[in-house]
Design a protein around this motif. Structure first.
Motif, PDB file in Angstrom:
ATOM      1  N   ARG A   1       0.826  -1.210   0.000  1.00 27.62           N
ATOM      2  CA  ARG A   1       0.000   0.000   0.000  1.00 27.62           C
ATOM      3  C   ARG A   1       0.859   1.258   0.000  1.00 27.62           C
ATOM      4  O   ARG A   1       0.510   2.265  -0.631  1.00 27.62           O
ATOM      5  CB  ARG A   1      -0.946  -0.020   1.198  1.00 27.62           C
ATOM      6  CG  ARG A   1      -2.062  -1.063   1.074  1.00 27.62           C
ATOM      7  CD  ARG A   1      -3.094  -0.918   2.164  1.00 27.62           C
ATOM      8  NE  ARG A   1      -2.594  -1.367   3.452  1.00 27.62           N
ATOM      9  CZ  ARG A   1      -2.728  -2.610   3.908  1.00 27.62           C
ATOM     10  NH1 ARG A   1      -3.334  -3.531   3.167  1.00 27.62           N
ATOM     11  NH2 ARG A   1      -2.253  -2.951   5.099  1.00 27.62           N
ATOM     12  N   GLU A   2       1.997   1.217   0.683  1.00 28.15           N
ATOM     13  CA  GLU A   2       2.918   2.360   0.671  1.00 28.15           C
ATOM     14  C   GLU A   2       3.445   2.608  -0.746  1.00 28.15           C
ATOM     15  O   GLU A   2       3.492   3.754  -1.206  1.00 28.15           O
ATOM     16  CB  GLU A   2       4.092   2.097   1.621  1.00 28.15           C
ATOM     17  CG  GLU A   2       3.723   2.106   3.089  1.00 28.15           C
ATOM     18  CD  GLU A   2       4.900   1.725   3.969  1.00 28.15           C
ATOM     19  OE1 GLU A   2       5.978   1.391   3.403  1.00 28.15           O
ATOM     20  OE2 GLU A   2       4.760   1.764   5.206  1.00 28.15           O
TER      21      GLU A   2
ATOM     22  N   ARG B   1       2.038   1.726  -3.521  1.00 21.16           N
ATOM     23  CA  ARG B   1       0.927   2.194  -4.347  1.00 21.16           C
ATOM     24  C   ARG B   1       0.699   3.688  -4.154  1.00 21.16           C
ATOM     25  O   ARG B   1       0.474   4.417  -5.130  1.00 21.16           O
ATOM     26  CB  ARG B   1      -0.344   1.410  -4.017  1.00 21.16           C
ATOM     27  CG  ARG B   1      -1.553   1.799  -4.882  1.00 21.16           C
ATOM     28  CD  ARG B   1      -2.660   0.784  -4.735  1.00 21.16           C
ATOM     29  NE  ARG B   1      -3.066   0.611  -3.345  1.00 21.16           N
ATOM     30  CZ  ARG B   1      -3.838  -0.385  -2.931  1.00 21.16           C
ATOM     31  NH1 ARG B   1      -4.277  -1.290  -3.799  1.00 21.16           N
ATOM     32  NH2 ARG B   1      -4.178  -0.478  -1.657  1.00 21.16           N
ATOM     33  N   ARG B   2       0.769   4.168  -2.910  1.00 24.51           N
ATOM     34  CA  ARG B   2       0.602   5.603  -2.649  1.00 24.51           C
ATOM     35  C   ARG B   2       1.748   6.402  -3.261  1.00 24.51           C
ATOM     36  O   ARG B   2       1.542   7.474  -3.836  1.00 24.51           O
ATOM     37  CB  ARG B   2       0.514   5.864  -1.143  1.00 24.51           C
ATOM     38  CG  ARG B   2      -0.813   5.446  -0.518  1.00 24.51           C
ATOM     39  CD  ARG B   2      -0.969   6.022   0.867  1.00 24.51           C
ATOM     40  NE  ARG B   2       0.031   5.492   1.790  1.00 24.51           N
ATOM     41  CZ  ARG B   2      -0.161   4.437   2.559  1.00 24.51           C
ATOM     42  NH1 ARG B   2      -1.318   3.761   2.500  1.00 24.51           N
ATOM     43  NH2 ARG B   2       0.779   4.022   3.382  1.00 24.51           N
ATOM     44  N   GLU B   3       2.973   5.872  -3.125  1.00 30.11           N
ATOM     45  CA  GLU B   3       4.129   6.570  -3.698  1.00 30.11           C
ATOM     46  C   GLU B   3       4.004   6.668  -5.221  1.00 30.11           C
ATOM     47  O   GLU B   3       4.279   7.726  -5.807  1.00 30.11           O
ATOM     48  CB  GLU B   3       5.420   5.813  -3.331  1.00 30.11           C
ATOM     49  CG  GLU B   3       5.775   5.883  -1.853  1.00 30.11           C
ATOM     50  CD  GLU B   3       6.915   4.946  -1.494  1.00 30.11           C
ATOM     51  OE1 GLU B   3       7.421   4.263  -2.420  1.00 30.11           O
ATOM     52  OE2 GLU B   3       7.296   4.892  -0.310  1.00 30.11           O
TER      53      GLU B   3
ATOM     54  N   ALA C   1       1.206   6.548  -6.954  1.00 29.79           N
ATOM     55  CA  ALA C   1       0.096   7.438  -7.279  1.00 29.79           C
ATOM     56  C   ALA C   1       0.523   8.890  -7.159  1.00 29.79           C
ATOM     57  O   ALA C   1       0.165   9.729  -8.005  1.00 29.79           O
ATOM     58  CB  ALA C   1      -1.084   7.146  -6.353  1.00 29.79           C
ATOM     59  N   ALA C   2       1.305   9.227  -6.112  1.00 29.77           N
ATOM     60  CA  ALA C   2       1.779  10.599  -5.933  1.00 29.77           C
ATOM     61  C   ALA C   2       2.731  10.992  -7.054  1.00 29.77           C
ATOM     62  O   ALA C   2       2.664  12.116  -7.582  1.00 29.77           O
ATOM     63  CB  ALA C   2       2.465  10.730  -4.574  1.00 29.77           C
TER      64      ALA C   2
END
Length: 379
Positions: free
Chosen positions: A343-344, A346-348, A350-351
Motif C-alpha cells: 500500500r505504501e 501504491r501511494r508513492e 500514485a503521488a
C-alpha cells in the motif's frame, strides 16, 4: 580443513562470506555417503512405531475415541518423518543403491499419498529454481513481487490473497494437495512420471480396501483423514518456513546464484530436539539445498562441521511466526514484505504519477500558447 576467514568489525557485523562451489563441495563431500546401518535404523524407528499406532488405534476403538484421536494425531506427526525418508529416496541420498531408494520411496509414498517418480521430477525442478524470480511456479509457494501484485487484475489479487491466507494455506491446501492433486498426472511430465501416479492410485486403493476391511470404511476414512491432515499441516508449514522468511533470497535469473540461493534462500529452522526428530532434520534446509545428496541423518553433522555454515542466521519457533505476515517480494528492499508495504508503494506511485500528470498538463498548456498563471499578490 582450515576455516574460511571472516573479517571482524566493531561497528557492523561483517557481510557473510559464502564459499565458492569448489569450497563447499570439498566441505560436504564426506557427508554425502549414505549409511545402510543408519538408513535401516531410521526405517525401523519410524515405520515400526507408525504400524504400532495403527494397531493401538484398532485396539482402543472399542474403548474410546478420546484415546484413538490423539493416537491418530501422533501418527500424523510421525508421517512427517516418513515423508522425509520418502524425500531422501527421491534425491537418491537415503541409500547408496538406486533400487533400494526406489523401492523404499514407492512404499513410503503409499503412506504419504505421494507418487514417487512424479514428485521426484517436480522436486528436482524446485531445487533447480528456488529463489529464481524468473522461474517460479513448480514445487514452490505462490509468490508475487510487489509490482506484479499492483499490476494484476482484481480477481488475480483476490486469488493471491486467498491462496496466501493462513487458513487456506495450512489447513485446506495440504489436504487438497495430498488427497486430490497428487492423484492427477502432470501433463508436462514424462510418461514414467505420469504412470507413477496411476500405480500409486492403485496401491492406495488396495491399501485403503485392506484397512477398510479391518476398521470399517467410515472409521478408516476418519482415521486416515486425521493422519493426513495433521501431517499435511505440519509438512506445509515446514516447507513454507524453509523459503518464506523476511531475508530470503530472490533474484532475477541473470543474477541468480546457486550457492546464495541455498545458504540465503533456504532457512536454518532451529527446532527443539523432539520436533527435529519428527521432522527428520529437515530444518537444516540450507545444507539440504546446498547438497541434496546429503541424507537427512547427516545434515546436522554437516552443519556443525564448518564455521561457514554458522553464518546462516537460525529461525526459531517464535521468530518463524513472523513469516505469517510476509506476502510479497519487494525488489527494491530485497526482502519479503506484508501488504502494508504494498500500500505504501501504491501511494508513492500514485503521488509520482499525479506529479508527472501536473507537469505534463502545464507543458501542454504552454505548448498551446497559454501563459502560466501568476500567483496572486499578498496584501
Amino acid at each position: 580443513m582450515s576455516a574460511i576467514p571472516v573479517t571482524a568489525s566493531f561497528d557492523t557485523p561483517p557481510a557473510p562470506r559464502f564459499p565458492s562451489v569448489k569450497e563447499w563441495k570439498a566441505i560436504v563431500a564426506e557427508f554425502q555417503h549414505p549409511s545402510v546401518k543408519r538408513a535401516v535404523w531410521q526405517l525401523v524407528n519410524t515405520l515400526v512405531p507408525y504400524a504400532v499406532l495403527w494397531v493401538l488405534m484398532y485396539h482402543f476403538l472399542s474403548v474410546s475415541w478420546w484415546i484413538v484421536v490423539p493416537l491418530a494425531v501422533l501418527a500424523g506427526a510421525l508421517m512427517v518423518r516418513v515423508f522425509i525418508i520418502f524425500h531422501d529416496c527421491g534425491h537418491g541420498s537415503f541409500f547408496s543403491s538406486r533400487l533400494a531408494n526406489d523401492i523404499t520411496g514407492f512404499l513410503t509414498g503409499i503412506l504419504t499419498f505421494t507418487p514417487y517418480h512424479q514428485w521426484r521430477w517436480e522436486h528436482a525442478l524446485h531445487h533447480a529454481t528456488t529463489g529464481d524470480l524468473d522461474r517460479r511456479g513448480i514445487g514452490d509457494v505462490w509468490t508475487m513481487t510487489v509490482q506484479e501484485y499492483l499490476e494484476s487484475s482484481r480477481w488475480k489479487r483476490f486469488a493471491y490473497k486467498l491462496a496466501r491466507n493462513p487458513i487456506v494455506l495450512f489447513a485446506i491446501a495440504p489436504f487438497v494437495l495430498f488427497v486430490i492433486l497428487q492423484r492427477i498426472p502432470n501433463s508436462r511430465a514424462d510418461a514414467r512420471e505420469r504412470r507413477s501416479v496411476w500405480y500409486m492410485n492403485l496401491a492406495l486403493l488396495a491399501v485403503g480396501a485392506a484397512l477398510s476391511s479391518v476398521f470399517g470404511l467410515g472409521t478408516y476414512l476418519i482415521l486416515q483423514t486425521i493422519i493426513t491432515s495433521v501431517a499435511g499441516v505440519f509438512g506445509v508449514w515446514l516447507f513454507y518456513i524453509q523459503h518464506q522468511f523476511e531475508d530470503a533470497y530472490w533474484e532475477r535469473h541473470e543474477d541468480w546464484d546457486y550457492t546464495a540461493a541455498a545458504l540465503q534462500g533456504s532457512s536454518f529452522y532451529k527446532l527443539p530436539r523432539i520436533l527435529q526428530w519428527f521432522s527428520g532434520n529437515i530444518g537444516y534446509h540450507h545444507i539440504h539445498h546446498l547438497s541434496s545428496r546429503i541424507p537427512n541423518y547427516n545434515l546436522e553433522r554437516c552443519h556443525d562441521s564448518h564455521p561457514v555454515f554458522q553464518q546462516v542466521k537460525p529461525i526459531t519457533l517464535r521468530t518463524s511466526l513472523k513469516s505469517l505476515g510476509y506476502r510479497l517480494w519487494d525488489e527494491q528492499l530485497n526482502k519479503l514484505v506484508g501488504y502494508r508495504r504494498m500500500r505504501e508503494v501504491r501511494r508513492e506511485q500514485a503521488a509520482a504519477k499525479a506529479a508527472q500528470d501536473k507537469v505534463a498538463a502545464v507543458q501542454s498548456f504552454e505548448n498551446e500558447g497559454g501563459h502560466p498563471i501568476a500567483p496572486e499578490k499578498q496584501p
